[in-house]
Design a protein around this motif. Structure first.
Motif, PDB file in Angstrom:
ATOM      1  N   ALA A 223       0.848  -1.231   0.054  1.00  0.00           N
ATOM      2  CA  ALA A 223       0.104  -0.019  -0.005  1.00  0.00           C
ATOM      3  C   ALA A 223       0.710   1.251  -0.151  1.00  0.00           C
ATOM      4  N   ASN A 293       0.455   0.106  -4.052  1.00  0.00           N
ATOM      5  CA  ASN A 293      -0.938   0.037  -3.824  1.00  0.00           C
ATOM      6  C   ASN A 293      -1.595  -0.329  -4.847  1.00  0.00           C
ATOM      7  N   SER A 295      -5.267  -1.228  -4.729  1.00  0.00           N
ATOM      8  CA  SER A 295      -6.540  -1.112  -4.693  1.00  0.00           C
ATOM      9  C   SER A 295      -7.433  -0.793  -5.881  1.00  0.00           C
ATOM     10  N   ASN A 296      -6.489  -0.259  -7.036  1.00  0.00           N
ATOM     11  CA  ASN A 296      -7.354   0.047  -8.170  1.00  0.00           C
ATOM     12  C   ASN A 296      -6.835  -0.287  -9.477  1.00  0.00           C
ATOM     13  N   ARG A 331      -6.582 -10.055   3.580  1.00  0.00           N
ATOM     14  CA  ARG A 331      -7.783  -9.667   3.913  1.00  0.00           C
ATOM     15  C   ARG A 331      -8.799 -10.995   4.491  1.00  0.00           C
ATOM     16  N   VAL A 337      -8.242  -3.988   3.744  1.00  0.00           N
ATOM     17  CA  VAL A 337      -8.446  -4.303   2.441  1.00  0.00           C
ATOM     18  C   VAL A 337      -7.368  -4.699   1.533  1.00  0.00           C
ATOM     19  N   CYS A 338      -6.220  -5.080   2.192  1.00  0.00           N
ATOM     20  CA  CYS A 338      -5.056  -5.579   1.592  1.00  0.00           C
ATOM     21  C   CYS A 338      -5.370  -7.097   1.140  1.00  0.00           C
ATOM     22  N   GLY A 340      -5.719  -5.458  -1.880  1.00  0.00           N
ATOM     23  CA  GLY A 340      -6.231  -4.590  -3.055  1.00  0.00           C
ATOM     24  C   GLY A 340      -7.432  -5.451  -3.655  1.00  0.00           C
ATOM     25  N   ASP A 341      -8.543  -4.889  -4.173  1.00  0.00           N
ATOM     26  CA  ASP A 341      -9.326  -5.728  -5.096  1.00  0.00           C
ATOM     27  C   ASP A 341      -8.839  -6.173  -6.090  1.00  0.00           C
TER      28      ASP A 341
END
Length: 359
Positions: A223, A293, A295-296, A331, A337-338, A340-341
């Motif tokens: 992250a 990171n 996440s996106n 997660r 949230v790690c 990331g999706d």
């Protein structure tokens, strides 16, 4: 006029030091027996206050120096640990009180290691088990060469500061004040960057890890910053280690391995030592993290390929049970949230047969 103001400001600022009988100087070039005090001298952080050492203080320094033989044998210098040290301070090697420590300078780096070659990671204040009888050496290079010749029967070299180096057979660490271990490892891939290559700090503590990992493998993202070349990834590694050790108070960088978008696999704690990557799961899982990171977005293909190579190696070496283990995301084990999706979805896409496997 500007010069006069600057000089007046410097004199005024330095009075905090001179009022204590000290002298403001660049601490990198002067050894101060009584030690340095920071933030009471004008100028940058290198300009510090060398505290006054009275005749009694000087006599004590001379007396204390009689107990410095273990430090000097290691090529170090004993001094108050607020003095500049272009290396690492080690306790237990000098005469005098606890603040008088041995500054051991940085060793010349080992030459680059080719795939299949041996590297040696350095750990201050620790030794490896299983001393090999009759294998004592007076130089580090001779000991390393012999350890490499012995193959898997030698796990590393220990300097006991008694004038010689000996060889070990076990990767089990134990505390040993004043000793230094050079843990041997094999550069198993061109992608792999061992601790010694990215110049990791020596840990402040070690917890041995039982292999194969009893439960399995946990994947993370840091992250933090992304990196796409070796120089920036090494900078990330050092920054992450500093944050984990200096801000969080951990003994070392938390993960066993880290992956960069340069496609390299960086050794964190490594497989022989327990990580600090997932609360309640550190004792039975190996943790790796992709730097950045996610996440996106997904990591680039270089990083994804490096993850696959790391997992294949861990299975091949049976560091995770190659017959059955669980591969999970952070997660799955903690409220986070790690990783990331996008990255979590990639690992759960069906490509990895041990993803969420119950054994």
């Amino acid at each position: 006029m500007k010069l006069s103001i600057a000089l007046a400001s410097a004199v005024f600022a330095d009075t905090q030091c001179t009022s204590k009988g000290g002298t403001c100087t660049d601490y990198r070039y002067t050894t101060c027996y009584a030690g340095y005090e920071r933030y009471i001298c004008n100028g940058d952080s290198n300009r510090q206050c060398c505290l006054y050492c009275s005749p009694t203080c000087e006599a004590k320094e001379e007396l204390d120096s009689a107990g410095d033989s273990r430090c000097t044998a290691a090529g170090g210098e004993c001094k108050h640990n607020t003095n500049y040290c272009n290396g690492t301070y080690q306790s237990g090697l000098c005469g005098g009180g606890a603040s008088r420590q041995c500054c051991t300078g940085k060793e010349d780096p080992d030459p680059p290691v080719d795939v299949g070659g041996d590297y040696f990671n350095r750990y201050y204040g620790y030794k490896l088990g299983g001393k090999i009888s009759g294998e004592d050496f007076s130089s580090l290079s001779s000991a390393k060469n012999r350890c490499s010749t012995l193959g898997s029967s030698c796990s590393g070299v220990v300097n006991d500061y008694a004038g010689h180096y000996y060889l070990s057979t076990s990767y089990t660490f134990s505390s040993a004040s004043g000793q230094t271990t050079y843990e041997k490892g094999e550069k198993w891939s061109a992608r792999f960057v061992p601790r010694v290559e990215w110049e990791a700090r020596s840990p402040t503590g070690v917890t041995n890890f039982q292999l194969p990992a009893r439960h399995g493998l946990i994947g993370h993202h840091t992250a933090g910053s992304h990196c796409s070349d070796k120089a920036s990834c090494i900078s990330n590694m050092k920054g992450t280690q500093n944050y984990h050790m200096d801000s969080l108070g951990w003994s070392d960088i938390g993960y066993q391995f880290l992956i960069g978008e340069d496609g390299r696999i960086y050794e964190g704690r490594g497989q022989w030592r327990q990580g600090a990557h997932c609360s309640n799961w550190n004792s039975n899982t190996i943790g790796f993290s992709v730097m950045g990171n996610f996440s996106n977005r997904l990591p680039n293909q270089n990083a994804l390929d490096a993850v696959d190579e790391l997992i294949a190696w861990l299975e091949r070496k049976n560091y995770v049970n190659k017959n059955c283990y669980e591969f999970a995301g952070h997660r799955d084990k903690n409220a986070t949230v790690c990783p990331g999706d996008p990255l979590y979805a990639h690992w759960g896409s069906g490509k990895y047969p041990f993803w969420h496997r119950k054994c």
